[in-house]
Design a protein around this motif. Structure first.
Motif, mmCIF file in Angstrom:
data_model
loop_
_atom_site.group_PDB
_atom_site.id
_atom_site.type_symbol
_atom_site.label_atom_id
_atom_site.label_comp_id
_atom_site.label_asym_id
_atom_site.label_seq_id
_atom_site.Cartn_x
_atom_site.Cartn_y
_atom_site.Cartn_z
ATOM 1 N N VAL A 44 59.700 26.604 73.149
ATOM 2 C CA VAL A 44 61.278 26.607 72.759
ATOM 3 C C VAL A 44 61.239 25.798 71.661
ATOM 4 C CG1 VAL A 44 63.271 25.179 73.786
ATOM 5 C CG2 VAL A 44 61.825 26.349 75.353
ATOM 6 N N LEU A 45 60.514 24.819 71.164
ATOM 7 C CA LEU A 45 60.567 24.188 69.983
ATOM 8 C C LEU A 45 60.507 25.065 68.709
ATOM 9 C CD1 LEU A 45 58.760 20.779 70.697
ATOM 10 C CD2 LEU A 45 61.268 21.118 70.044
ATOM 11 N N LYS A 46 61.050 24.757 67.766
ATOM 12 C CA LYS A 46 61.058 25.464 66.254
ATOM 13 C C LYS A 46 59.611 24.949 65.770
ATOM 14 C CE LYS A 46 66.105 25.397 65.255
ATOM 15 N NZ LYS A 46 66.933 24.757 64.146
ATOM 16 N N LYS A 47 59.404 25.565 64.702
ATOM 17 C CA LYS A 47 58.137 25.093 63.890
ATOM 18 C C LYS A 47 58.544 23.782 63.488
ATOM 19 C CE LYS A 47 54.507 26.370 60.429
ATOM 20 N NZ LYS A 47 54.482 25.146 60.204
ATOM 21 N N ASP A 48 57.645 22.870 63.558
ATOM 22 C CA ASP A 48 57.561 21.335 63.224
ATOM 23 C C ASP A 48 58.558 20.623 63.956
ATOM 24 O OD1 ASP A 48 55.856 21.792 61.005
ATOM 25 O OD2 ASP A 48 57.413 22.590 59.689
ATOM 26 N N GLY A 49 59.215 21.270 65.229
ATOM 27 C CA GLY A 49 59.956 20.538 65.940
ATOM 28 C C GLY A 49 59.134 19.412 66.767
ATOM 29 N N LEU A 50 60.029 18.558 67.483
ATOM 30 C CA LEU A 50 59.517 17.346 68.053
ATOM 31 C C LEU A 50 59.493 17.452 69.452
ATOM 32 C CD1 LEU A 50 60.383 14.390 65.459
ATOM 33 C CD2 LEU A 50 58.552 15.871 65.279
ATOM 34 N N VAL A 51 58.295 17.030 70.123
ATOM 35 C CA VAL A 51 58.638 16.520 71.419
ATOM 36 C C VAL A 51 58.661 15.038 71.560
ATOM 37 C CG1 VAL A 51 56.147 16.938 71.875
ATOM 38 C CG2 VAL A 51 57.772 16.888 73.910
ATOM 39 N N VAL A 52 59.619 14.390 72.475
ATOM 40 C CA VAL A 52 59.715 13.062 72.632
ATOM 41 C C VAL A 52 59.311 12.749 74.036
ATOM 42 C CG1 VAL A 52 61.172 10.837 72.127
ATOM 43 C CG2 VAL A 52 61.242 12.997 70.370
ATOM 44 N N ILE A 53 58.562 11.850 74.420
ATOM 45 C CA ILE A 53 58.120 11.283 75.735
ATOM 46 C C ILE A 53 58.075 10.119 75.905
ATOM 47 C CG2 ILE A 53 56.194 11.558 77.627
ATOM 48 C CD1 ILE A 53 55.223 14.121 76.322
ATOM 49 N N LEU A 54 58.974 9.618 76.973
ATOM 50 C CA LEU A 54 58.946 8.012 77.305
ATOM 51 C C LEU A 54 58.407 8.127 78.920
ATOM 52 C CD1 LEU A 54 62.123 6.461 75.711
ATOM 53 C CD2 LEU A 54 59.956 5.558 75.823
ATOM 54 N N GLU A 55 57.498 7.351 79.059
ATOM 55 C CA GLU A 55 56.803 7.480 80.512
ATOM 56 C C GLU A 55 56.096 6.369 80.739
ATOM 57 O OE1 GLU A 55 57.152 8.199 83.456
ATOM 58 O OE2 GLU A 55 57.401 10.213 83.194
ATOM 59 N N PHE A 56 55.905 5.875 82.159
ATOM 60 C CA PHE A 56 55.087 4.972 82.519
ATOM 61 C C PHE A 56 53.883 5.425 82.795
ATOM 62 C CE2 PHE A 56 59.519 4.146 84.862
ATOM 63 C CZ PHE A 56 59.931 3.254 84.061
ATOM 64 N N MET A 57 53.058 5.006 82.203
ATOM 65 C CA MET A 57 51.557 5.413 81.883
ATOM 66 C C MET A 57 50.655 4.665 82.842
ATOM 67 S SD MET A 57 51.730 8.184 79.970
ATOM 68 C CE MET A 57 52.469 8.954 79.005
ATOM 69 N N LYS B 244 66.085 15.607 59.172
ATOM 70 C CA LYS B 244 67.161 16.701 58.794
ATOM 71 C C LYS B 244 68.547 16.106 59.020
ATOM 72 C CE LYS B 244 64.279 20.695 59.087
ATOM 73 N NZ LYS B 244 64.169 22.042 59.645
ATOM 74 N N ASP B 245 69.489 16.137 58.317
ATOM 75 C CA ASP B 245 70.886 15.638 58.677
ATOM 76 C C ASP B 245 71.668 16.649 59.397
ATOM 77 O OD1 ASP B 245 71.556 17.768 56.936
ATOM 78 O OD2 ASP B 245 72.104 16.219 55.299
ATOM 79 N N SER B 246 71.178 17.755 59.963
ATOM 80 C CA SER B 246 71.869 18.808 60.871
ATOM 81 C C SER B 246 70.964 19.344 61.651
ATOM 82 C CB SER B 246 72.414 19.771 59.899
ATOM 83 O OG SER B 246 73.338 20.576 60.753
ATOM 84 N N LEU B 247 71.006 19.329 62.901
ATOM 85 C CA LEU B 247 70.192 19.904 64.046
ATOM 86 C C LEU B 247 71.116 20.917 64.810
ATOM 87 C CD1 LEU B 247 68.753 17.146 63.337
ATOM 88 C CD2 LEU B 247 68.149 17.127 65.541
ATOM 89 N N ASP B 248 70.381 22.121 65.297
ATOM 90 C CA ASP B 248 71.017 23.191 66.028
ATOM 91 C C ASP B 248 70.883 22.662 67.298
ATOM 92 O OD1 ASP B 248 71.615 24.732 63.930
ATOM 93 O OD2 ASP B 248 69.366 25.660 64.079
ATOM 94 N N LYS B 249 69.981 22.286 68.217
ATOM 95 C CA LYS B 249 69.909 21.839 69.395
ATOM 96 C C LYS B 249 68.766 20.865 69.719
ATOM 97 C CE LYS B 249 69.681 25.712 71.964
ATOM 98 N NZ LYS B 249 70.880 25.956 72.539
ATOM 99 N N ASP C 229 62.743 31.064 72.328
ATOM 100 C CA ASP C 229 61.751 30.910 71.708
ATOM 101 C C ASP C 229 62.162 30.215 70.529
ATOM 102 O OD1 ASP C 229 60.204 32.205 73.640
ATOM 103 O OD2 ASP C 229 59.200 33.482 72.091
ATOM 104 N N ALA C 230 61.462 29.174 70.101
ATOM 105 C CA ALA C 230 61.756 28.544 68.742
ATOM 106 C C ALA C 230 63.379 28.360 68.509
ATOM 107 C CB ALA C 230 61.148 29.316 67.485
ATOM 108 N N SER C 231 63.881 27.737 69.442
ATOM 109 C CA SER C 231 65.544 27.587 69.418
ATOM 110 C C SER C 231 65.783 25.980 69.294
ATOM 111 C CB SER C 231 66.136 28.316 70.464
ATOM 112 O OG SER C 231 65.791 27.646 72.020
ATOM 113 N N ALA C 232 64.856 25.136 69.724
ATOM 114 C CA ALA C 232 65.279 23.758 69.546
ATOM 115 C C ALA C 232 64.683 22.997 68.408
ATOM 116 C CB ALA C 232 64.920 23.139 71.085
ATOM 117 N N ASP C 233 65.212 21.906 67.986
ATOM 118 C CA ASP C 233 64.725 21.038 67.101
ATOM 119 C C ASP C 233 64.048 19.961 67.604
ATOM 120 O OD1 ASP C 233 66.162 21.999 64.339
ATOM 121 O OD2 ASP C 233 67.713 22.016 65.891
#
Length: 239
Positions: free
Chosen positions: A146-159, A50-55, A118-122
């Motif tokens: 907190v995420l919108k439907k189809d919103g993404l969670v992005v995790i970087l971590e030492f596993m 998407k070329d425009s994100l709310d949050k 609820d469902a407020s973040a992209d």
């Protein structure tokens, strides 16, 4: 130790090392973490398409660097962002972030109690912070809320790596023997940097993390480990 007491101790530790946190990280990572962060942002923007994100919300935002990566990579990718919102329980870390990046919005809060509707973040990210969340599974459910439907969670971590390769063993030696001494010398807090390798050993494997994300209502899109498996990137979509 009770979960609440353990979480308070972790937060207190980050308050203590906040003034020297950026310097220690630059020395210990030799700047390679920047490439991991760029990769995470660019892939997330590609997957979300998407070329425009709310949050965009950055949990365990620390001193704010990942928030600035979201901003700068959005500019490179031609994406408009309404708001970048940082959440962290450490007042000390957020004070540093506010001084570095005053244009972002911040809130002092645990990952299990995000002050958003609820469902407020992209997109929601957490970089090198999920292993410090004591009630991790509850936090993943909160991320989903907190995420919108189809919103993404992005995790970087030492596993945790249960079957390390030769390179992985070199990584473990660096993490266990070298890194605590360097970080301790810079911060004057050896205990805090001894916590890092211990927290990785006590943390989740990649497979378990994937399962926890799926159980919290996410669909895995991408998993990749970088630099001798030092860092792992996971991207998942809210179903």
């Amino acid at each position: 130790m009770q979960k609440e007491d353990k979480q308070k101790k972790i937060v207190s530790m980050f308050d203590d090392i906040a003034p020297t946190y950026d310097t220690a990280n630059r020395v210990m990572s030799m700047g390679v973490d920047k490439s991991w962060r760029r990769k995470a942002c660019d892939l997330a923007y590609e997957f979300y398409a998407k070329d425009s994100l709310d949050k965009i919300v950055d949990i365990a935002c620390g001193t704010g660097d990942m928030m600035d990566f979201w901003r700068s990579r959005a500019e490179v990718n031609g994406i408009a962002i309404g708001e970048i919102f940082g959440v962290d329980p450490s007042i000390g870390m957020v004070d540093v972030a506010k001084e570095k990046y005053p244009k972002f919005n911040y809130h002092i809060s645990q990952a299990t109690q995000i002050p958003l509707e609820d469902a407020s973040a992209d997109i929601l990210s957490i970089t090198y912070g999920i292993r410090n969340v004591v009630e991790r599974e509850e936090a993943l459910v909160e991320f989903n809320r907190v995420l919108k439907k189809d919103g993404l969670v992005v995790i970087l971590e030492f596993m945790k790596n249960e079957n390390p390769s030769t390179l992985g063993k070199i990584r473990n030696f660096y993490m266990n023997k070298i890194l605590p001494k360097v970080g301790g010398a810079i911060s004057k807090n050896l205990e805090a940097y001894e916590y890092l390798p211990n927290s990785i050993e006590d943390f989740s494997t990649v497979k378990n993390m994937q399962n926890e994300l799926e159980n919290a209502g996410f669909e895995m899109l991408y998993t990749k480990s970088f630099s001798m498996d030092i860092s792992t990137l996971l991207i998942a979509r809210k179903k």
